[in-house]
Scaffold this active site. Structure first.
Site, PDB file in Angstrom:
ATOM      1  N   THR A  51      13.562 -10.450 -31.757  1.00  7.94           N
ATOM      2  CA  THR A  51      13.503 -11.251 -30.535  1.00  7.94           C
ATOM      3  C   THR A  51      12.297 -12.161 -30.659  1.00  7.94           C
ATOM      4  O   THR A  51      11.212 -11.690 -30.977  1.00  7.94           O
ATOM      5  CB  THR A  51      13.335 -10.352 -29.286  1.00  7.94           C
ATOM      6  OG1 THR A  51      14.432  -9.461 -29.201  1.00  7.94           O
ATOM      7  CG2 THR A  51      13.274 -11.186 -28.009  1.00  7.94           C
ATOM      8  N   TRP A 104      -6.607   7.284  -0.877  1.00  6.38           N
ATOM      9  CA  TRP A 104      -7.455   8.377  -1.394  1.00  6.38           C
ATOM     10  C   TRP A 104      -7.527   9.451  -0.325  1.00  6.38           C
ATOM     11  O   TRP A 104      -7.947   9.169   0.798  1.00  6.38           O
ATOM     12  CB  TRP A 104      -8.835   7.774  -1.666  1.00  6.38           C
ATOM     13  CG  TRP A 104      -9.867   8.644  -2.318  1.00  6.38           C
ATOM     14  CD1 TRP A 104     -10.856   9.362  -1.687  1.00  6.38           C
ATOM     15  CD2 TRP A 104     -10.054   8.855  -3.717  1.00  6.38           C
ATOM     16  NE1 TRP A 104     -11.633   9.985  -2.603  1.00  6.38           N
ATOM     17  CE2 TRP A 104     -11.170   9.701  -3.868  1.00  6.38           C
ATOM     18  CE3 TRP A 104      -9.395   8.416  -4.859  1.00  6.38           C
ATOM     19  CZ2 TRP A 104     -11.643  10.114  -5.133  1.00  6.38           C
ATOM     20  CZ3 TRP A 104      -9.861   8.822  -6.090  1.00  6.38           C
ATOM     21  CH2 TRP A 104     -10.976   9.667  -6.234  1.00  6.38           C
ATOM     22  N   ALA A 144      21.860  -1.969 -19.061  1.00  7.45           N
ATOM     23  CA  ALA A 144      21.195  -3.239 -18.777  1.00  7.45           C
ATOM     24  C   ALA A 144      22.214  -4.376 -18.717  1.00  7.45           C
ATOM     25  O   ALA A 144      23.254  -4.321 -19.371  1.00  7.45           O
ATOM     26  CB  ALA A 144      20.158  -3.542 -19.845  1.00  7.45           C
ATOM     27  N   ASP A 158     -19.853  -4.610  14.287  1.00  4.51           N
ATOM     28  CA  ASP A 158     -18.929  -4.306  13.201  1.00  4.51           C
ATOM     29  C   ASP A 158     -18.778  -5.497  12.255  1.00  4.51           C
ATOM     30  O   ASP A 158     -18.705  -5.322  11.033  1.00  4.51           O
ATOM     31  CB  ASP A 158     -17.577  -3.900  13.787  1.00  4.51           C
ATOM     32  CG  ASP A 158     -16.728  -3.188  12.746  1.00  4.51           C
ATOM     33  OD1 ASP A 158     -17.264  -2.271  12.095  1.00  4.51           O
ATOM     34  OD2 ASP A 158     -15.556  -3.575  12.561  1.00  4.51           O
ATOM     35  N   GLN A 171      -7.433  -3.634   8.722  1.00  6.19           N
ATOM     36  CA  GLN A 171      -6.660  -2.641   9.467  1.00  6.19           C
ATOM     37  C   GLN A 171      -5.459  -3.348  10.099  1.00  6.19           C
ATOM     38  O   GLN A 171      -5.480  -4.556  10.284  1.00  6.19           O
ATOM     39  CB  GLN A 171      -7.595  -2.077  10.551  1.00  6.19           C
ATOM     40  CG  GLN A 171      -6.993  -1.079  11.489  1.00  6.19           C
ATOM     41  CD  GLN A 171      -6.487   0.158  10.778  1.00  6.19           C
ATOM     42  OE1 GLN A 171      -5.455   0.088  10.076  1.00  6.19           O
ATOM     43  NE2 GLN A 171      -7.206   1.249  10.910  1.00  6.19           N
ATOM     44  N   GLU A 202       0.829  -1.204   0.000  1.00  7.01           N
ATOM     45  CA  GLU A 202       0.000   0.000   0.000  1.00  7.01           C
ATOM     46  C   GLU A 202       0.862   1.252   0.000  1.00  7.01           C
ATOM     47  O   GLU A 202       1.844   1.349   0.736  1.00  7.01           O
ATOM     48  CB  GLU A 202      -0.926  -0.008   1.224  1.00  7.01           C
ATOM     49  CG  GLU A 202      -1.836   1.212   1.277  1.00  7.01           C
ATOM     50  CD  GLU A 202      -3.023   1.010   2.214  1.00  7.01           C
ATOM     51  OE1 GLU A 202      -3.628  -0.090   2.178  1.00  7.01           O
ATOM     52  OE2 GLU A 202      -3.335   1.940   2.978  1.00  7.01           O
TER      53      GLU A 202
END
Lengths: 636, 636
Positions: free
Chosen positions: A547, A82, A448, A197, A215, A50
């Site tokens: 490729t 948000w 790379a 709840d 949570q 998150e």
């Protein structure tokens, strides 16, 4: 017509939903809840991450880099919170909507966008959801959000609870979105009771939520009890524990305050004495998280772990690595990073030119509804978007101007000082002033691993004014699991034709063209200057596959091509980067700026393909022959 | 959107007419007049072959075989004459229309259909042309035809001259057809004069004819003078000399009578004394034709030669070989023979199952408007046509019933006698009764050269009841010019996965399935019986590419796949061939017929692909393991 008379058995040919392109990666075609289910059925443990939206554009650039780095560890999804106060649905580069958009489309991450509903009109919410859908977002975390002011008052016509938002999404968008809702292992602080709840949670699931993220909590028992209680009242969807690795004293205090959770005494006892020692607290936090996660996974009830990262990398990555669920060797489904927008699911080929600028390619093709199956030339194929991308935050260089000047030269004295910059980028050696060159206008990252295979030759040619910006070695059937050049499912073989792309002077181009006559058929070339004067021996504008991979039970996959048509769009971008990213570092009319401008105006962009992939790469010989011709006394 | 700002130079991306599939062979996309022009520009000499429609169905089967054999020599086109008395536009298997249709669609030959116009209504002609277009014919030789009765009378409203037909075709069909007209090096016998005839020819060209084929002649000077005279009056289109190799005394006399030509005295002097010696006359004819053709080609004015074959093979082939324009090593554009129907130009992949029955595949897909790009499974793909093809003349066996009985057994005594037939077909050794088995129901031709590579192993397994009907070895990057397995343009590399397809008993299938568990991932299999019970480990109904090629400057071409969906259509055909072609040779209720019926009802059709093409083919090991398991005392 015959129906084959054979619909018995394990196959049914008629109602097959086989898609029109080879399915290399089931992942690309599944929705999040299906992926979750498949991983659970396979006994695979997974994790998710998150993040919250950043405050500044610079922070956004850094967060996107973090998405790329942490994405490499293989999260099942990330989510973006948000913040109603921060204009979360706007087009600002720091908005929740745009950060989630970038994660999906440019970083290829399965992404959940949070959305809160209190104090908002239905029309606002619908507008946000429509926009999210348009941008390719497919998952919403439906939340109530915090009311404004101290007291909670129900609005008669508005959304009062998360369940209202869940119902609204299902009413307005049917089954388009996967919906996640929040669970509170200790009960929501405002709920009448823990039991009440739980009933609210069940209502949210019945209204259409697909899974639950909880949570944070501090003891594994808290979660396991909660999970059993959920099951007892008939909640059967996945419940994912939210893990919060303690990373510092202040962040912990702040979070506890916001979430109204109580920190157990045994944790306080450890933390208080070391509260000024950040490293010690983080180490403790990692330790604590690892042991709690182990307990959760060992319970057999937990298949995935959700991490509250606080936008930081180290602690979460540490925990995941110690748990052994961070992917150390991420298997690439294709040689390039796929985008997670649903309409790009069928995309299976890209021009090689944007290999180091995949986000630019995605940006310039974002309006496309079709993705060409290797061909950009027919009239139906869509045009490339305009070159305004230098202003897009996710295409900005991660380095500030001062740093770029140190790398690329405070003052250029001639074309040779430009050659020097290219050479240092290739070698990794510091430049004259002791600074390493870790990025270039055409490549924001260090070289790379694959390009490293060509390092020695690249160094040699850059020193002499063949300014390479893209290359790949030839590969004649390495296993698809090869750690450097492999991609796609196991049991396959990957192949490449050698490729070299560079800027160089017209003098070198003239010699090169003479040399290339000897290599006709074997080497295909495209040579173009900024005005679009174009010299090529490619037959009929056809793309050259450079490729490809052969896999068990599959069609051939050819994800990278040298396409003559898109090369002309790339050419505009490649030349513009000289000016936009390099020349503009210097004062107008300054000698340094004029040198870059001269190169931009006079050099050619060249690409070469060696078609004989089973033989030794001949492109270095082509370049050697060119220099030999240039140095020979009678230059014909 | 940006237009790339680069439309200067040698390329223009906007109005490219690049087709949607890789262009391997320009030939497939050009019309006849373009091919002619390209060959002339390249300095390539070419030839074409004229045939007349056969009288009987058996003769038609033989003519089609001749098309295949003579087609291998590389004619630029063939043409089929039009015989008003023989119902030339009908659906009879011997009609001009159907023979031309077969040449185009089933033999893949560029074909000109002759059409005469006198004594026919406009509607009749239009009907014929519409039918020709529908069948995929693209070229018409527009002729007047011979009037009925002795005297020539103009019809007021009808077609009186070939020029009327040319105008009609252009009026009604615009530029769809390439049009050829006849030229008379000595003047048309009915023309007022040689000069008047030249003017008529010019009218035909001005009306829209694309090129001219001449009446036969006996001296090269005749043609060369004619050609100069044509050029002098402004005829600039190609003029192709018609060559008539004298093949026998009677055919010469008949032709001369019909064409009202005079045979030069020097030729008569040679022929008369040997008129009863066919071989001598033919040798002389070949000699004469070769030296005349040499003179024509050496003149520099002639690029192509048109041969009146009289439906015979030897003389014309001899002449062409001695001239060095017969293609000894025909390069295959694709591993399978392409069809010349315009709508099949884009066809670039076929299931491997019909490899030995390409005409059946073309027949069963003739109603398709789209050709799948490797995928047969999505709902939009068209169904395969019905299995009524045993009655189509071009799919009939070339051998009569008596010969088939000699090859496949007058009387079968058990499944082993069937194994024996398969084994003899593979080895090329005569069967018990001394007859060689040169064809099988699934393969009307002797074993392919490529299959010969596998002969030893195939023999071994057929002897034990693994009745193979299709196979290919694995190939790991041989040059595209390889004489046995090569195809496509030069400079490329071709690859194959090993493939084996066979019928076998359920007992062997049970053991095979146990063995295949060890080869999971490496070997893909499909196992199905006549009822459609289907066992496979193929992922998601996806096709497995088993033949592909990598070429300079091209996309990857994958012309052959093992497709799970079309396999079920093939299965119906493969099982039906047991009955239609084999069982029905025997009396109903006879033991022989019941043995074949038993196999049809109880055996399985199996296909195996070894995905590890760079390693040694493991399919023989799979079969060995299966027999070992069957023979082990404790069979588990």
């Amino acid at each position: 017509p015959s129906d084959g008379g054979s619909s018995s058995g394990s196959e049914s040919s008629k109602d097959s939903s086989r898609c029109s392109t080879p399915v290399l990666d089931a992942d690309r075609h599944e929705r999040l809840r299906e992926k979750m289910r498949r991983r659970q059925d396979a006994g695979d443990k997974w994790f998710s991450l998150e993040f919250f939206p950043p405050r500044t554009a610079n922070a956004a650039v850094n967060l996107i880099s973090r998405f790329d780095r942490m994405g490499a560890g293989g999260p099942l999804f990330i989510d973006v919170t948000w913040h109603p106060a921060g204009d979360p649905g706007s087009d600002k580069e720091t908005s929740s909507m745009i950060i989630a958009n970038t994660a999906v489309n440019y970083c290829g991450l399965e992404t959940i966008l949070h959305m809160t509903c209190c104090n908002q009109t239905k029309d606002d919410i619908t507008g946000h959801l429509q926009k999210a859908k348009r941008l390719g977002l497919k998952n919403i975390m439906a939340l109530r959000g915090d009311p404004i002011g101290e007291e909670w008052e129900e609005e008669v016509d508005g959304f009062n609870y998360a369940v209202d938002l869940v119902k609204h999404i299902r009413n307005e968008f049917d089954d388009y979105f996967d919906i996640c809702v929040a669970g509170y292992p200790k009960g929501h602080p405002e709920a009448e009771s823990y039991e009440a709840d739980l009933r609210h949670l069940k209502e949210k699931v019945l209204a259409g939520a697909d899974f639950i993220i909880t949570q944070l909590f501090f003891r594994s028992e808290t979660f396991l009890k909660f999970m059993k209680d959920c099951q007892a009242i008939g909640i059967t969807c996945p419940i994912i524990p939210g893990i919060f690795p303690i990373q510092g004293y202040h962040s912990l205090r702040q979070l506890v305050k916001l979430s109204k959770l109580e920190v157990p005494q045994e944790i306080k006892d450890v933390i208080e004495p070391i509260k000024d020692n950040d490293a010690a607290i983080r180490n403790y936090g990692v330790e604590l998280a690892v042991s709690m996660c182990r307990e959760l996974l060992d319970s057999g009830m937990v298949h995935g772990l959700h991490f509250y990262t606080l936008n930081r990398e180290v602690a979460t990555t540490d925990v995941l690595k110690r748990l052994g669920i961070w992917k150390e060797d991420p298997r690439r489904p294709l040689p390039w990073a796929v985008s997670a927008h649903p309409k790009r699911r069928v995309e299976d080929v890209r021009p090689i030119f944007w290999a180091s600028r995949p986000k630019s390619y995605i940006y310039r093709t974002q309006e496309w509804d079709d993705f060409p199956n290797g061909r950009w030339g027919n009239s139906s194929s869509p045009a490339f978007g305009e070159l305004k991308d230098y202003y897009l935050f996710y295409l900005k260089s991660k380095s500030p101007r001062e740093e770029l000047l140190k790398m690329w030269g405070e003052e250029l004295t001639g074309e040779e000082s430009v050659f020097e910059v290219f050479t240092c980028y290739i070698t990794g050696e510091p430049n004259k002033n002791g600074h390493k060159v870790t990025c270039m206008p055409w490549n924001d990252d260090p070289l790379a691993t694959e390009t490293n295979l060509l390092k020695e030759q690249l160094e040699k040619v850059n020193r002499r004014g063949i300014l390479t910006i893209n290359s790949q070695p030839n590969i004649n059937g390495k296993p698809s699991t090869d750690p450097i050049v492999g991609w796609g499912p196991s049991g396959g073989y990957v192949f490449q034709k050698a490729y070299l792309e560079f800027f160089t002077s017209s003098e070198i181009v003239m010699a090169l063209l003479k040399v290339l006559k000897k290599y006709e058929l074997r080497v295909n070339y495209h040579i173009v200057n900024v005005k679009g004067q174009n010299i090529t021996n490619a037959p009929d504008l056809q793309p050259n596959a450079v490729t490809w991979g052969i896999f068990p039970g599959r069609e051939i996959i050819q994800p990278t091509v040298v396409d003559p048509v898109s090369f002309l769009s790339w050419k505009d971008e490649a030349f513009a980067l000289w000016i936009e990213q390099w020349a503009k570092l210097y004062e107008e009319e300054s000698p340094s700026r004029m040198i870059i401008q001269y190169i931009h105006d006079n050099y050619y962009l060249v690409n070469l393909v060696d078609n004989d992939f089973p033989l030794e790469n001949c492109l270095w010989q082509v370049v050697d022959d060119t220099f030999e011709l240039l140095n020979s006394p009678t230059q014909e």
